[in-house]
Design an enzyme around this catalytic site. Structure first.
Site, mmCIF file in Angstrom:
data_model
loop_
_atom_site.group_PDB
_atom_site.id
_atom_site.type_symbol
_atom_site.label_atom_id
_atom_site.label_comp_id
_atom_site.label_asym_id
_atom_site.label_seq_id
_atom_site.Cartn_x
_atom_site.Cartn_y
_atom_site.Cartn_z
ATOM 1 N N ASP A 45 0.827 -1.200 0.000
ATOM 2 C CA ASP A 45 0.000 0.000 0.000
ATOM 3 C C ASP A 45 0.868 1.259 0.000
ATOM 4 O O ASP A 45 0.359 2.381 -0.086
ATOM 5 C CB ASP A 45 -1.006 0.001 1.144
ATOM 6 C CG ASP A 45 -0.382 -0.108 2.523
ATOM 7 O OD1 ASP A 45 0.867 -0.147 2.627
ATOM 8 O OD2 ASP A 45 -1.136 -0.156 3.516
ATOM 9 N N SER A 46 2.189 1.052 0.029
ATOM 10 C CA SER A 46 3.131 2.143 -0.210
ATOM 11 C C SER A 46 2.892 2.790 -1.565
ATOM 12 O O SER A 46 3.356 3.910 -1.818
ATOM 13 C CB SER A 46 4.573 1.623 -0.143
ATOM 14 O OG SER A 46 4.738 0.479 -0.963
ATOM 15 N N ASP A 84 -0.749 -6.168 0.320
ATOM 16 C CA ASP A 84 -1.196 -5.536 1.559
ATOM 17 C C ASP A 84 -2.713 -5.414 1.608
ATOM 18 O O ASP A 84 -3.343 -5.001 0.614
ATOM 19 C CB ASP A 84 -0.618 -4.126 1.684
ATOM 20 C CG ASP A 84 0.792 -4.107 2.219
ATOM 21 O OD1 ASP A 84 1.219 -5.096 2.827
ATOM 22 O OD2 ASP A 84 1.475 -3.074 2.034
ATOM 23 N N LYS A 112 -0.815 -9.392 3.656
ATOM 24 C CA LYS A 112 -0.128 -8.806 4.810
ATOM 25 C C LYS A 112 -1.059 -7.832 5.517
ATOM 26 O O LYS A 112 -1.749 -7.046 4.863
ATOM 27 C CB LYS A 112 1.162 -8.092 4.382
ATOM 28 C CG LYS A 112 1.931 -7.447 5.552
ATOM 29 C CD LYS A 112 3.350 -7.085 5.154
ATOM 30 C CE LYS A 112 3.447 -5.930 4.205
ATOM 31 N NZ LYS A 112 2.987 -4.642 4.815
ATOM 32 N N GLU A 114 -1.353 -5.281 9.267
ATOM 33 C CA GLU A 114 -0.571 -4.591 10.281
ATOM 34 C C GLU A 114 -1.262 -4.638 11.629
ATOM 35 O O GLU A 114 -2.455 -4.333 11.743
ATOM 36 C CB GLU A 114 -0.371 -3.119 9.894
ATOM 37 C CG GLU A 114 0.349 -2.914 8.588
ATOM 38 C CD GLU A 114 0.511 -1.449 8.211
ATOM 39 O OE1 GLU A 114 0.993 -1.173 7.100
ATOM 40 O OE2 GLU A 114 0.164 -0.566 9.044
ATOM 41 N N GLU A 181 9.307 -3.780 10.844
ATOM 42 C CA GLU A 181 9.720 -2.512 10.240
ATOM 43 C C GLU A 181 10.212 -1.543 11.297
ATOM 44 O O GLU A 181 9.512 -1.278 12.286
ATOM 45 C CB GLU A 181 8.565 -1.882 9.454
ATOM 46 C CG GLU A 181 8.950 -0.555 8.809
ATOM 47 C CD GLU A 181 7.915 -0.018 7.833
ATOM 48 O OE1 GLU A 181 8.134 1.083 7.293
ATOM 49 O OE2 GLU A 181 6.889 -0.699 7.615
#
Length: 264
Positions: A45-46, A84, A112, A114, A181
């Site tokens: 999602d960067s 993501d 993925k 978070e 991270e």
């Protein structure tokens, strides 16, 4: 390269062999990255910041992620694809399952998400239904507003112990991978040593099982400040393909990252 699978990467960890991960968001770069032998592509999602010019990952939608995952899948030459789950698309287990189905059907091999132990039920339900999960700990960009910015996490004893516990519980719940991270190198080393699943690092020192960076960063295509964990591999090569191969080689043989790319 033959198709890389979860079994491939788990076997790498068990053998003490590192592997490389890079982001890609389109078919052309997915072809380049996978053809260079990079074992895993992250459709991150960067892309909200790298491609869309936003100031965080929060505005990225599930439709955005599905579109770019489909593009990457079309260009991929055997790498494993991780996608993501974007902000607030996995607030409940039921929502996570629906969102994961969209990304898996778009071509992802693993999703993925978070967060810490609060995700255990979600991870468990996804794993039970055949969806491999990577749990992202440490600096979690989707929580940037709660964290007060992009800061190194796990520097206090309390927060380090909590991250160790979160990693343990998420693996027990069924997480197939962990991603750390911006955490101190020694903390990342401890989590990696105690994990039975592969651990990917970014700004987490040299002791994780794998490293991930944003593709544009390793090619020196950056805007604004360059994070300390980034290295421009194109500066040491005469082509994009050469830079991609050099990144993979230096990750696998332990030359990257060095101490200067980590945090105490």
């Amino acid at each position: 390269m033959s198709n890389v699978t979860l079994h491939t990467l788990t076997a790498r960890k068990q053998a003490g062999e590192k592997f490389a991960v890079l982001t890609a968001y389109d078919a052309t770069f997915a072809h380049q990255v996978s053809s260079a032998g990079i074992e895993m592509i992250l459709v991150g999602d960067s892309l909200g910041m790298v491609l869309q010019g936003r100031d965080s990952t929060l505005p990225v939608s599930l439709d955005d992620m599905a579109y770019h995952t489909e593009c990457v899948a079309r260009g991929n030459q055997g790498a494993m694809i991780m996608a993501d789950l974007p902000f607030m698309t996995y607030a409940t287990p039921e929502q996570a399952m629906a969102s994961s189905a969209v990304l898996m059907q778009a071509g992802a091999h693993i999703v993925k998400l978070e967060g810490g132990s609060w995700l255990c039920e979600t991870v468990s339900q996804l794993a039970e239904r055949g969806v491999p999960v990577c749990a992202h700990l440490g600096l979690t960009p989707q929580a940037v507003n709660k964290l007060g910015g992009y800061r190194v996490q796990g520097r206090t004893r309390e927060s380090a112990l909590q991250m160790i516990e979160d990693a343990r519980r998420l693996e027990e719940a069924g997480a197939s991978m962990l991603l750390l991270e911006c955490v101190p190198s020694l903390l990342a080393q401890e989590i990696t040593m105690n994990a039975g699943v592969p651990v990917i690092g970014i700004g987490a020192g040299p002791h994780t099982d794998a490293q991930v960076l944003v593709l544009q960063d390793i090619l020196g295509i950056t805007t604004g400040r360059t994070p300390r964990f980034v290295k421009n591999f194109l500066a040491e090569s005469d082509s994009i393909q050469g830079a991609l191969r050099l990144y993979g080689e230096q990750v696998r043989d332990g030359r990257f990252p060095s101490a200067e790319h980590g945090f105490d």
